[in-house]
Enzyme design. Structure first.
Site, short mmCIF file in Angstrom:
data_model
loop_
_atom_site.label_atom_id
_atom_site.label_comp_id
_atom_site.label_asym_id
_atom_site.label_seq_id
_atom_site.Cartn_x
_atom_site.Cartn_y
_atom_site.Cartn_z
CB CYS A 112 40.85 57.26 45.78
SG CYS A 112 40.92 57.39 47.55
CB CYS A 143 44.47 57.08 47.33
SG CYS A 143 44.10 55.32 47.24
CB CYS A 203 44.75 51.23 50.33
SG CYS A 203 42.94 51.09 50.28
NE ARG A 275 38.32 54.13 52.25
CZ ARG A 275 39.56 54.04 51.77
NH1 ARG A 275 39.85 53.17 50.84
NH2 ARG A 275 40.50 54.83 52.23
#
Ligand code: SAM
Ligand code: DTB
Ligand code: SF4
Length: 345
Positions: A112, A143, A203, A275
């Protein structure tokens, strides 16, 4: 003679269906449940929809740090607050590639990249697109979180191979106005829409512990759970109180309220990865275990988030071993030192 059943007679069957028509009242009712009932329901939903004892592992790299023009009251990277942060221009491609290779070496499957932008300028976006292509070529999931993006930019990111775009709503529409003045809630929803339309995974989550009321946490989750499609990944951050930010002295949150937020997210969005994001450094092992029991099944692995600390990897490996939690394998290797698990179907 059979013993009288002593379990709660009004416990509802765990639903198989994924709903996006939740009412705010239903969300509030979940938050109002006795803690043990909420945990039982969340773990039941988790086991119906997710592989138990398995956690997805992401690594995070700040590719552009600080000097951000936005005024998010929680953030050490805003140019408006004196947090003593060392700023860093957009990293060179070679450096990002080296960090991604190292992350892959240590077994990470998703990389990410975070940048302190309000929204990326085209010349910077071009460099980020090259980074995405490079990371993708290593066989990793990609990501990025770069602030607001237009439909055109979202399509360019998708074409470069970006799998997930992170953009958080942070809190309820109401409380948001006390936290950020430089962009609106609707701006954020528009970016999420652009990401979704471009065909990327979304996300999107928020931060708990910014002085918000329980009602704000319910409203945030209600907005997320009533989007036309649930985000694939829902990061729940506990505020990291950074000296120099307006929220440096925010009142500490009851840890059980943090766990409740995870549990309600799991029940409302049964197929997403929830998460357990920022804030783990200040959590003991028992609290993290409660978060996993509540349905969290993703973490950031590695000793730094963007600018603040994260538990050291040996500590995480030990915790996972003690709990017999495995790293979700996906297409790649499990994170180094963590027990490998079966990929989630
Ligand atoms: N600038 C981009 C943006 O805001 O979308 C990307 C980077 S920004 C740092 C990513 C997310 O990190 C924020 O949306 C916020 O939810 C989270 N975050 C930032 N500072 C935090 C803090 N002190 N504690 C917890 N979460 C934080
Ligand atoms: C998210 O929801 N949390 C991560 C990630 N998305 C980019 C960032 C947490 C940042 C915590 C504060 C810092 O390290 O600067
Ligand atoms: Fe900038 Fe993102 Fe920090 Fe807000 S959260 S100040 S947009 S880096």
């Amino acid at each position: 003679m059979a013993a009288e059943a002593r379990y709660s007679p009004d416990f509802k069957e765990v639903s198989v269906t994924v709903r996006n028509d939740w009412t705010l009242a239903e969300v509030q009712e979940l938050f109002a449940l006795p803690f043990m009932d909420l945990m039982f329901q969340a773990q039941s939903v988790h086991r119906r929809h997710q592989a138990p004892n398995t956690v997805q592992i992401s690594t995070l790299l700040s590719i552009k740090t600080g000097a951000c023009p936005e005024d998010c009251a929680y953030c050490p990277q805003s140019v408006r607050f004196d947090t003593g942060l060392e700023t860093q221009e957009l990293l060179e491609l070679e450096e990002v590639a080296a960090r991604a290779r190292a992350a892959k070496q240590s077994g990470a499957t998703r990389f990410c990249m975070g940048a302190a932008y309000r929204s990326p300028k085209q010349k910077d976006l071009r460099k980020v697109l090259a980074m995405i292509r490079e990371v993708k070529s290593l066989g990793m999931e990609t990501c990025a979180t770069l602030g607001m993006v237009s439909s055109q930019q979202a399509q360019e990111l998708k074409a470069a191979g970006l799998d997930y775009y992170n953009h958080n709503l942070d809190t309820s529409p109401q409380y948001y106005q006390k936290i950020i003045s430089t962009r609106t809630y609707q701006d954020r929803l528009d970016t999420l829409q652009a990401v979704r339309n471009a065909g990327m995974n979304v996300c999107c989550g928020g931060i708990v512990g910014m002085g918000e009321e329980p009602q704000d946490r319910a409203e945030l989750l209600h907005v997320l759970a009533t989007l036309p499609a649930h985000p694939e990944s829902v990061p729940i951050n506990r505020l990291v109180r950074v000296a120099g930010t307006p929220l440096a002295d925010a009142a500490p949150l009851d840890p059980f309220d943090f766990v409740r937020t995870i549990a309600v997210a799991r029940i409302l969005m049964p197929q997403c990865h929830v998460r357990l994001s920022a804030g783990r450094s200040d959590m003991n092992d028992e609290l993290q275990a409660l978060c996993f029991l509540a349905g969290a099944n993703s973490i950031f692995y590695g000793e730094k988030l963007l600018t603040t600390g994260n538990p050291d990897t040996v500590q995480d490996q030990t915790l996972f071993r003690r709990l017999k939690i495995s790293a979700e394998g996906g297409a790649g290797q499990p994170a180094a030192g963590l027990p490998a698990g079966a990929a989630i179907a």
